[in-house]
Design a protein around this motif. Structure first.
Motif, PDB file in Angstrom:
ATOM      1  N   CYS A  41      -0.954  -0.391   2.083  1.00 35.75           N
ATOM      2  CA  CYS A  41      -1.465   0.033   3.388  1.00 35.75           C
ATOM      3  C   CYS A  41      -0.668   1.212   3.948  1.00 35.75           C
ATOM      4  O   CYS A  41      -1.243   2.200   4.400  1.00 35.75           O
ATOM      5  CB  CYS A  41      -1.447  -1.121   4.386  1.00 35.75           C
ATOM      6  SG  CYS A  41      -2.828  -2.266   4.175  1.00 35.75           S
ATOM      7  N   CYS A  85      -5.076  -3.076  -0.673  1.00 36.40           N
ATOM      8  CA  CYS A  85      -4.293  -4.122   0.012  1.00 36.40           C
ATOM      9  C   CYS A  85      -4.770  -5.488  -0.469  1.00 36.40           C
ATOM     10  O   CYS A  85      -5.946  -5.713  -0.677  1.00 36.40           O
ATOM     11  CB  CYS A  85      -4.508  -3.985   1.520  1.00 36.40           C
ATOM     12  SG  CYS A  85      -3.823  -5.337   2.507  1.00 36.40           S
ATOM     13  N   CYS A 112      -4.052  -5.437   5.965  1.00 34.72           N
ATOM     14  CA  CYS A 112      -2.894  -5.981   6.676  1.00 34.72           C
ATOM     15  C   CYS A 112      -2.167  -4.917   7.494  1.00 34.72           C
ATOM     16  O   CYS A 112      -1.547  -5.222   8.501  1.00 34.72           O
ATOM     17  CB  CYS A 112      -1.947  -6.681   5.703  1.00 34.72           C
ATOM     18  SG  CYS A 112      -0.814  -5.570   4.834  1.00 34.72           S
ATOM     19  N   GLY A 113      -2.195  -3.661   7.026  1.00 36.69           N
ATOM     20  CA  GLY A 113      -1.566  -2.580   7.787  1.00 36.69           C
ATOM     21  C   GLY A 113      -0.063  -2.460   7.596  1.00 36.69           C
ATOM     22  O   GLY A 113       0.562  -1.578   8.171  1.00 36.69           O
ATOM     23  N   ARG A 114       0.566  -3.334   6.803  1.00 39.27           N
ATOM     24  CA  ARG A 114       2.030  -3.285   6.672  1.00 39.27           C
ATOM     25  C   ARG A 114       2.524  -3.364   5.228  1.00 39.27           C
ATOM     26  O   ARG A 114       3.699  -3.171   4.977  1.00 39.27           O
ATOM     27  CB  ARG A 114       2.674  -4.398   7.505  1.00 39.27           C
ATOM     28  CG  ARG A 114       2.232  -5.778   7.109  1.00 39.27           C
ATOM     29  CD  ARG A 114       2.723  -6.884   8.016  1.00 39.27           C
ATOM     30  NE  ARG A 114       2.261  -8.149   7.479  1.00 39.27           N
ATOM     31  CZ  ARG A 114       1.074  -8.677   7.740  1.00 39.27           C
ATOM     32  NH1 ARG A 114       0.243  -8.076   8.561  1.00 39.27           N
ATOM     33  NH2 ARG A 114       0.701  -9.808   7.180  1.00 39.27           N
ATOM     34  N   CYS A 115       1.651  -3.639   4.259  1.00 37.82           N
ATOM     35  CA  CYS A 115       2.120  -3.738   2.866  1.00 37.82           C
ATOM     36  C   CYS A 115       2.319  -2.336   2.281  1.00 37.82           C
ATOM     37  O   CYS A 115       1.971  -1.331   2.902  1.00 37.82           O
ATOM     38  CB  CYS A 115       1.123  -4.536   2.013  1.00 37.82           C
ATOM     39  SG  CYS A 115      -0.412  -3.651   1.658  1.00 37.82           S
TER      40      CYS A 115
HETATM   41 ZN   LIG Z   1      -1.965  -4.169   3.281  1.00 33.52          ZN
END
Ligand SMILES: [Zn+2]
Length: 340
Positions: free
Chosen positions: A97, A105, A91-94
């Motif tokens: 991540c 993730c 996801c790149g935002r959790c």
């Molecule tokens: Zn993530």
């Protein structure tokens, strides 16, 4: 574009070469023309049917090719650039991540598993996945790298914390994880014992730096390890074979040793004698792919020539079925690649 898709789960015969609509990249994506895609055992598992796979589906995790189009929101890439793709989706935002632990993730999946992969001519991916490659690597070599070198690096370095001078047992010298793990363990100046089903594979493994080879059809792994290590056992076992070798792998550990596993090619159910686990103070570690940071780290060693890709054979994309049949025979030493 042309792609190979599966419309149902099953044997190699479900792989269908056909016309599919071109992907439409978003403004934050890069469109890539795939020049090569390497096979992994994951392709076989997905083809046979895994939960979360939507049909029709495009397989293939390890992709190299040329940038065709760069989304409006992206800088740093230009059309024609030669690149490979990080074989993962996250996801790149959790919290995981942003801490650099993409493989923890909740949305993490391998490219070609729960999302479409690279057995096709064009693929759109987020910019974070795109990694430029040096001129001295051809596309087949570049595609052969990411999944197995990342997996082996995360197992040995990220999980088992390998140290110089240790003795490492690496199962399956000819497998993708095997050829990567042998070289990584030698990079750390370890003593490497490896196994294979035939002597020609063991000879090639010596060419990659392995110090000792065990023919697992003719010799008992734990007995040979005892002889080689003067009854001591090994510090680390790199496991991915599963049921067929688990007991032998477990018995090959020295007291305080670590078994790290990333797969179960021959079956997932194994037994553990708890008395052996606690009294010998063994460590069992699970390992799944790796992080983006680790991918950049291990690729740095490949790009500098300290670790080498090993490509066994290249098939045309439309012969993906033959490539899968070849993979399932386990006759290869190194990676099988398809080229559109
Ligand atoms: Zn993530």
């Amino acid at each position: 574009m042309k792609a190979v898709r599966i419309h149902q789960f099953g044997g190699p015969e479900v792989l269908t070469y056909e016309d599919v609509p071109d992907p439409q990249p978003r403004k934050d994506e890069v469109l890539l023309r795939a020049r090569a895609c390497a096979l992994n055992h994951l392709d076989v598992w997905v083809r046979k049917g895994l939960p979360g796979v939507k049909l029709p589906h495009i397989l293939g995790s390890d992709i190299a090719g040329e940038v065709v189009e760069v989304g409006e929101y992206i800088s740093g890439f230009k059309p024609g650039q030669r690149v490979l793709l990080a074989p993962m989706h996250f996801c790149g935002r959790c919290a995981k991540c942003v801490a650099g632990l993409q493989n923890q993730c909740r949305e993490f999946t391998v490219l070609g598993n729960a999302v479409d992969g690279g057995n096709c001519e064009l693929i759109a991916v987020p910019a974070a996945n795109v990694i430029p490659i040096p001129d001295h690597l051809d596309f087949n070599q570049a595609a052969s790298l990411p999944l197995v070198f990342l997996t082996a690096w995360h197992m040995l370095v990220g999980r088992a914390a390998v140290r110089p001078g240790q003795t490492v047992l690496i199962l399956g010298a000819g497998s993708g994880v095997g050829i990567a793990a042998i070289q990584i363990a030698k990079l750390f100046h370890c003593r490497v014992i490896t196994t294979a089903g035939d002597d020609s594979k063991l000879e090639k493994a010596r060419g990659l730096g392995a110090d000792f080879g065990i023919n697992h059809y003719q010799q008992k792994i734990s007995e040979e390890v005892r002889k080689i290590t003067n009854k001591e056992g090994v510090d680390i076992v790199v496991e991915h074979v599963g049921a067929a070798t688990w007991d032998e792998s477990f018995k090959s550990l020295k007291p305080g040793g670590t078994l790290v596993t990333c797969g179960a090619t021959t079956g997932p159910n194994v037994g553990i004698d708890l008395r052996f686990l606690f009294s010998r103070q063994l460590t069992l570690l699970g390992s799944y792919m790796g992080t983006m940071g680790e991918l950049h780290e291990v690729l740095g060693h490949v790009f500098a020539g300290r670790l080498k890709p090993v490509v066994d054979r290249v098939f045309p994309l439309k012969e993906l079925r033959a490539a899968h049949e070849y993979l399932e025979k386990s006759a290869m030493f190194g990676k099988i690649v398809v080229s559109p």
